[in-house]
Design an enzyme around this catalytic site. Structure first.
Site, PDB file in Angstrom:
ATOM      1  N   HIS A  54      -5.515   8.029  12.311  1.00  0.00           N
ATOM      2  CA  HIS A  54      -5.114   6.614  12.219  1.00  0.00           C
ATOM      3  C   HIS A  54      -3.692   6.468  11.696  1.00  0.00           C
ATOM      4  CE1 HIS A  54      -9.646   5.363  12.018  1.00  0.00           C
ATOM      5  NE2 HIS A  54      -9.258   5.676  13.228  1.00  0.00           N
ATOM      6  N   ARG A 105       0.833  -1.210   0.000  1.00  0.00           N
ATOM      7  CA  ARG A 105       0.000   0.000   0.000  1.00  0.00           C
ATOM      8  C   ARG A 105       0.867   1.259   0.000  1.00  0.00           C
ATOM      9  NH1 ARG A 105      -3.828  -0.719   4.911  1.00  0.00           N
ATOM     10  NH2 ARG A 105      -4.721   1.268   4.219  1.00  0.00           N
ATOM     11  N   ALA A 136     -17.307  12.275  -4.475  1.00  0.00           N
ATOM     12  CA  ALA A 136     -16.650  13.375  -3.743  1.00  0.00           C
ATOM     13  C   ALA A 136     -16.118  14.451  -4.686  1.00  0.00           C
ATOM     14  CB  ALA A 136     -15.500  12.804  -2.902  1.00  0.00           C
ATOM     15  N   CYS A 143       9.765   3.194  15.240  1.00  0.00           N
ATOM     16  CA  CYS A 143      10.684   2.191  15.793  1.00  0.00           C
ATOM     17  C   CYS A 143      10.167   1.735  17.158  1.00  0.00           C
ATOM     18  CB  CYS A 143      12.101   2.752  15.946  1.00  0.00           C
ATOM     19  SG  CYS A 143      13.232   1.550  16.700  1.00  0.00           S
ATOM     20  N   CYS A 169      16.779   0.902  12.166  1.00  0.00           N
ATOM     21  CA  CYS A 169      16.238   2.210  12.568  1.00  0.00           C
ATOM     22  C   CYS A 169      17.336   3.249  12.419  1.00  0.00           C
ATOM     23  CB  CYS A 169      15.784   2.159  14.026  1.00  0.00           C
ATOM     24  SG  CYS A 169      15.489   3.788  14.738  1.00  0.00           S
ATOM     25  N   GLU A 199     -23.100   7.199  -1.170  1.00  0.00           N
ATOM     26  CA  GLU A 199     -24.396   6.588  -0.832  1.00  0.00           C
ATOM     27  C   GLU A 199     -24.618   6.736   0.669  1.00  0.00           C
ATOM     28  OE1 GLU A 199     -21.615   2.733  -0.625  1.00  0.00           O
ATOM     29  OE2 GLU A 199     -23.189   2.803  -2.159  1.00  0.00           O
ATOM     30  N   ASN A 246      -7.639   8.464   6.782  1.00  0.00           N
ATOM     31  CA  ASN A 246      -6.798   7.919   5.714  1.00  0.00           C
ATOM     32  C   ASN A 246      -5.319   7.978   6.090  1.00  0.00           C
ATOM     33  OD1 ASN A 246      -9.235   7.708   4.454  1.00  0.00           O
ATOM     34  ND2 ASN A 246      -8.918   9.476   3.108  1.00  0.00           N
ATOM     35  N   ASP A 303      -3.075   7.859   3.650  1.00  0.00           N
ATOM     36  CA  ASP A 303      -2.372   8.409   2.481  1.00  0.00           C
ATOM     37  C   ASP A 303      -2.082   9.891   2.727  1.00  0.00           C
ATOM     38  OD1 ASP A 303      -5.603   8.438   1.048  1.00  0.00           O
ATOM     39  OD2 ASP A 303      -4.460  10.256   1.480  1.00  0.00           O
TER      40      ASP A 303
HETATM   41  C1  BV8 Z   1      -9.964   1.809  19.610  1.00  0.00           C
HETATM   42  C2  BV8 Z   1      -5.388   2.398   9.835  1.00  0.00           C
HETATM   43  C3  BV8 Z   1      -9.753   2.008  21.975  1.00  0.00           C
HETATM   44  C4  BV8 Z   1      -4.788   1.123   9.354  1.00  0.00           C
HETATM   45  C5  BV8 Z   1      -7.668   1.928  10.610  1.00  0.00           C
HETATM   46  C6  BV8 Z   1     -17.447   0.802  19.563  1.00  0.00           C
HETATM   47  C7  BV8 Z   1     -18.338  -0.034  18.972  1.00  0.00           C
HETATM   48  C8  BV8 Z   1     -17.851  -1.130  18.201  1.00  0.00           C
HETATM   49  C9  BV8 Z   1     -16.477  -1.370  18.006  1.00  0.00           C
HETATM   50  C10 BV8 Z   1     -15.608  -0.524  18.595  1.00  0.00           C
HETATM   51  C11 BV8 Z   1     -16.086   0.540  19.385  1.00  0.00           C
HETATM   52  N1  BV8 Z   1     -15.003   1.206  19.837  1.00  0.00           N
HETATM   53  C12 BV8 Z   1     -13.877   0.585  19.376  1.00  0.00           C
HETATM   54  C13 BV8 Z   1     -14.221  -0.488  18.618  1.00  0.00           C
HETATM   55  C14 BV8 Z   1     -13.295  -1.388  17.949  1.00  0.00           C
HETATM   56  C15 BV8 Z   1     -12.789  -0.869  16.597  1.00  0.00           C
HETATM   57  C16 BV8 Z   1     -13.929  -0.740  15.635  1.00  0.00           C
HETATM   58  O1  BV8 Z   1     -14.458   0.321  15.412  1.00  0.00           O
HETATM   59  N2  BV8 Z   1     -14.261  -1.891  15.036  1.00  0.00           N
HETATM   60  C17 BV8 Z   1     -15.320  -1.852  13.978  1.00  0.00           C
HETATM   61  C18 BV8 Z   1     -14.825  -2.644  12.799  1.00  0.00           C
HETATM   62  C19 BV8 Z   1     -16.601  -2.363  14.532  1.00  0.00           C
HETATM   63  N3  BV8 Z   1     -12.098   0.396  16.745  1.00  0.00           N
HETATM   64  C20 BV8 Z   1     -10.779   0.360  17.093  1.00  0.00           C
HETATM   65  O2  BV8 Z   1     -10.151  -0.653  17.325  1.00  0.00           O
HETATM   66  C21 BV8 Z   1     -10.083   1.718  17.211  1.00  0.00           C
HETATM   67  N4  BV8 Z   1      -9.337   1.799  18.423  1.00  0.00           N
HETATM   68  O3  BV8 Z   1     -11.160   1.724  19.694  1.00  0.00           O
HETATM   69  O4  BV8 Z   1      -9.102   1.956  20.675  1.00  0.00           O
HETATM   70  C22 BV8 Z   1     -10.235   3.411  22.163  1.00  0.00           C
HETATM   71  C23 BV8 Z   1     -11.455   3.937  21.824  1.00  0.00           C
HETATM   72  C24 BV8 Z   1     -11.846   5.247  22.087  1.00  0.00           C
HETATM   73  C25 BV8 Z   1     -11.081   6.059  22.646  1.00  0.00           C
HETATM   74  C26 BV8 Z   1      -9.924   5.487  22.973  1.00  0.00           C
HETATM   75  C27 BV8 Z   1      -9.489   4.190  22.685  1.00  0.00           C
HETATM   76  C28 BV8 Z   1      -9.025   1.914  16.103  1.00  0.00           C
HETATM   77  C29 BV8 Z   1      -9.618   1.888  14.773  1.00  0.00           C
HETATM   78  C30 BV8 Z   1      -8.569   2.309  13.715  1.00  0.00           C
HETATM   79  C31 BV8 Z   1      -8.083   1.112  12.925  1.00  0.00           C
HETATM   80  N5  BV8 Z   1      -7.230   1.554  11.812  1.00  0.00           N
HETATM   81  N6  BV8 Z   1      -6.842   2.374   9.621  1.00  0.00           N
HETATM   82  C32 BV8 Z   1      -4.990   0.910   7.868  1.00  0.00           C
HETATM   83  O5  BV8 Z   1      -5.506   1.803   7.160  1.00  0.00           O
HETATM   84  O6  BV8 Z   1      -4.578  -0.156   7.440  1.00  0.00           O
HETATM   85  S1  BV8 Z   1      -9.381   1.880  10.324  1.00  0.00           S
HETATM   86  C33 BV8 Z   1      -9.561   2.014   8.577  1.00  0.00           C
HETATM   87  O7  BV8 Z   1     -10.832   1.462   8.307  1.00  0.00           O
HETATM   88  C34 BV8 Z   1      -9.616   3.427   8.038  1.00  0.00           C
HETATM   89  O8  BV8 Z   1      -8.688   4.270   8.659  1.00  0.00           O
HETATM   90  C35 BV8 Z   1     -11.066   3.830   8.336  1.00  0.00           C
HETATM   91  O9  BV8 Z   1     -11.194   4.295   9.654  1.00  0.00           O
HETATM   92  C36 BV8 Z   1     -11.780   2.508   8.227  1.00  0.00           C
HETATM   93  C37 BV8 Z   1     -12.398   2.385   6.860  1.00  0.00           C
HETATM   94  O10 BV8 Z   1     -13.549   3.128   6.881  1.00  0.00           O
HETATM   95  P1  BV8 Z   1     -13.835   4.220   5.701  1.00  0.00           P
HETATM   96  O11 BV8 Z   1     -12.644   5.118   5.588  1.00  0.00           O
HETATM   97  O12 BV8 Z   1     -15.143   4.769   6.008  1.00  0.00           O
HETATM   98  O13 BV8 Z   1     -13.838   3.304   4.369  1.00  0.00           O
HETATM   99  P2  BV8 Z   1     -14.980   2.290   3.897  1.00  0.00           P
HETATM  100  O14 BV8 Z   1     -14.390   1.525   2.773  1.00  0.00           O
HETATM  101  O15 BV8 Z   1     -15.562   1.563   5.050  1.00  0.00           O
HETATM  102  O16 BV8 Z   1     -16.153   3.252   3.336  1.00  0.00           O
HETATM  103  C38 BV8 Z   1     -15.884   4.088   2.230  1.00  0.00           C
HETATM  104  C39 BV8 Z   1     -17.097   5.005   2.129  1.00  0.00           C
HETATM  105  O17 BV8 Z   1     -16.852   5.936   1.068  1.00  0.00           O
HETATM  106  C40 BV8 Z   1     -18.407   4.265   1.783  1.00  0.00           C
HETATM  107  O18 BV8 Z   1     -19.468   4.798   2.574  1.00  0.00           O
HETATM  108  C41 BV8 Z   1     -18.618   4.583   0.297  1.00  0.00           C
HETATM  109  O19 BV8 Z   1     -19.969   4.715  -0.011  1.00  0.00           O
HETATM  110  C42 BV8 Z   1     -17.935   5.949   0.179  1.00  0.00           C
HETATM  111  N7  BV8 Z   1     -17.380   6.209  -1.163  1.00  0.00           N
HETATM  112  C43 BV8 Z   1     -16.783   5.304  -2.004  1.00  0.00           C
HETATM  113  N8  BV8 Z   1     -16.370   5.945  -3.141  1.00  0.00           N
HETATM  114  C44 BV8 Z   1     -16.718   7.269  -2.981  1.00  0.00           C
HETATM  115  C45 BV8 Z   1     -17.343   7.432  -1.715  1.00  0.00           C
HETATM  116  N9  BV8 Z   1     -17.802   8.620  -1.263  1.00  0.00           N
HETATM  117  C46 BV8 Z   1     -17.643   9.697  -2.098  1.00  0.00           C
HETATM  118  N10 BV8 Z   1     -17.035   9.618  -3.333  1.00  0.00           N
HETATM  119  C47 BV8 Z   1     -16.574   8.431  -3.804  1.00  0.00           C
HETATM  120  N11 BV8 Z   1     -16.003   8.370  -5.013  1.00  0.00           N
END
Ligand code: BV8
Length: 233
Positions: free
Chosen positions: A109, A59, A219, A117, A136, A203, A92, A94
């Site tokens: 994120h 990536r 977007a 490191c 490192c 959507e 993101n 990126d």
């Molecule tokens: C944490 C980096 C403790 C790595 C990422 C509460 C309830 C349930 C679960 C949880 C909760 N609290 C915490 C959790 C657990 C978990 C979580 O949320 N799990 C989910 C799956 C249920 N969260 C965590 O673990 C977080 N940490 O909670 O620590 C804490 C909490 C609070 C305070 C303190 C501590 C950490 C989460 C971060 C993980 N890392 N990324 C990497 O990138 O590899 S997450 C990664 O996935 C992205 O960064 C982003 O956040 C997510 C993807 O989501 P989107 O960006 O929305 O992308 P997606 O594909 O889903 O959707 C795209 C959208 O765009 C669609 O709607 C589509 O329609 C639209 N679209 C498409 N094309 C277009 C468009 N719109 C406009 N124009 C277009 N052309």
């Protein structure tokens, strides 16, 4: 619009989709090719670091060949012209917001183009691979990992994000499915603080019902249109 001074903008993978960067949940998205628990958790890195480092090397290389699109450029134009408060909180990893010229950007994120490191806690710009365990530059240990927030890890600068939400007059969410927390909870927190909320997404998302207004479309069309409205174009 007149009384609107402070804006917080949340962006997700959807804003970079038209630059050719895979989203996560859409058809053919990253999470169709890889299981989250295999590549984006500290446990996965412990279990099979090669698989995780190869995933991020792929990536990191890919995004360096991509260009910002009209949505990134419109937000950079707003950032340059808006003399009120503005913070672009991106999920993101990126660097397309910055390459479009935006400066008031916060990567909650992390970012692909940084190495972290785990031996000396150094964080520094990194554009090359990590699979071959490079040393490192600070301590020489071969203990680098991507500077991204994995599932179960605390997102970056949460205090600064909540402080900006508390001061905001407008919260705008662009290109995110509302599936990942705590980012997906910001709209509810904004509503509780009587902040106006607007969604710009291809959507309906999992959080659409929380927004005062939702506009659906790509977007690169919705964001320049909205920025022109705000700047009174
Ligand atoms: C944490 C980096 C403790 C790595 C990422 C509460 C309830 C349930 C679960 C949880 C909760 N609290 C915490 C959790 C657990 C978990 C979580 O949320 N799990 C989910 C799956 C249920 N969260 C965590 O673990 C977080 N940490 O909670 O620590 C804490 C909490 C609070 C305070 C303190 C501590 C950490 C989460 C971060 C993980 N890392 N990324 C990497 O990138 O590899 S997450 C990664 O996935 C992205 O960064 C982003 O956040 C997510 C993807 O989501 P989107 O960006 O929305 O992308 P997606 O594909 O889903 O959707 C795209 C959208 O765009 C669609 O709607 C589509 O329609 C639209 N679209 C498409 N094309 C277009 C468009 N719109 C406009 N124009 C277009 N052309």
């Amino acid at each position: 619009m007149a009384d609107m001074r402070n804006i917080v903008i949340l962006t997700g993978a959807g804003i970079s989709a038209e630059s050719g960067i895979d989203t996560f949940r859409d058809a053919g998205g990253l999470w169709e090719q890889h299981k989250v628990e295999d590549v984006a958790t500290p446990e996965a890195f412990e279990r099979d670091p090669d698989l995780v480092l190869r995933f991020y090397d792929m990536r990191r290389e890919a995004i360096q060949a991509k260009q910002p699109n009209a949505a990134h450029e419109a937000l950079a134009k707003l950032d340059a012209a808006w003399d009120g408060g503005l913070l672009i909180v991106t999920q993101n990893v990126d660097d397309l917001h910055e390459r479009a010229g935006a400066s008031r950007v916060l990567h909650m994120h992390g970012t692909h183009l940084n190495a972290w490191c785990t031996a000396c806690d150094m964080r520094a710009k990194w554009t090359g691979p990590m699979l071959d365990r490079p040393a490192c530059p600070e301590c020489g240990e071969r203990a680098l990992r991507p500077d991204v927030v994995w599932f179960g890890e605390m997102p970056y600068e949460m205090d600064r994000i909540y402080a900006s939400l508390r001061k905001a007059d407008l919260f705008v969410s662009i290109g995110t499915s509302g599936a990942v927390y705590p980012a997906a909870g910001f709209v509810q927190e904004a509503r509780e603080m009587r902040v106006r909320t607007l969604e710009l997404n291809l959507e309906a998302s999992m959080g659409s019902r929380w927004f005062h207004e939702s506009r659906h479309g790509p977007a690169t069309q919705l964001v320049p249109q909205w920025v022109d409205e705000v700047l009174g174009g």
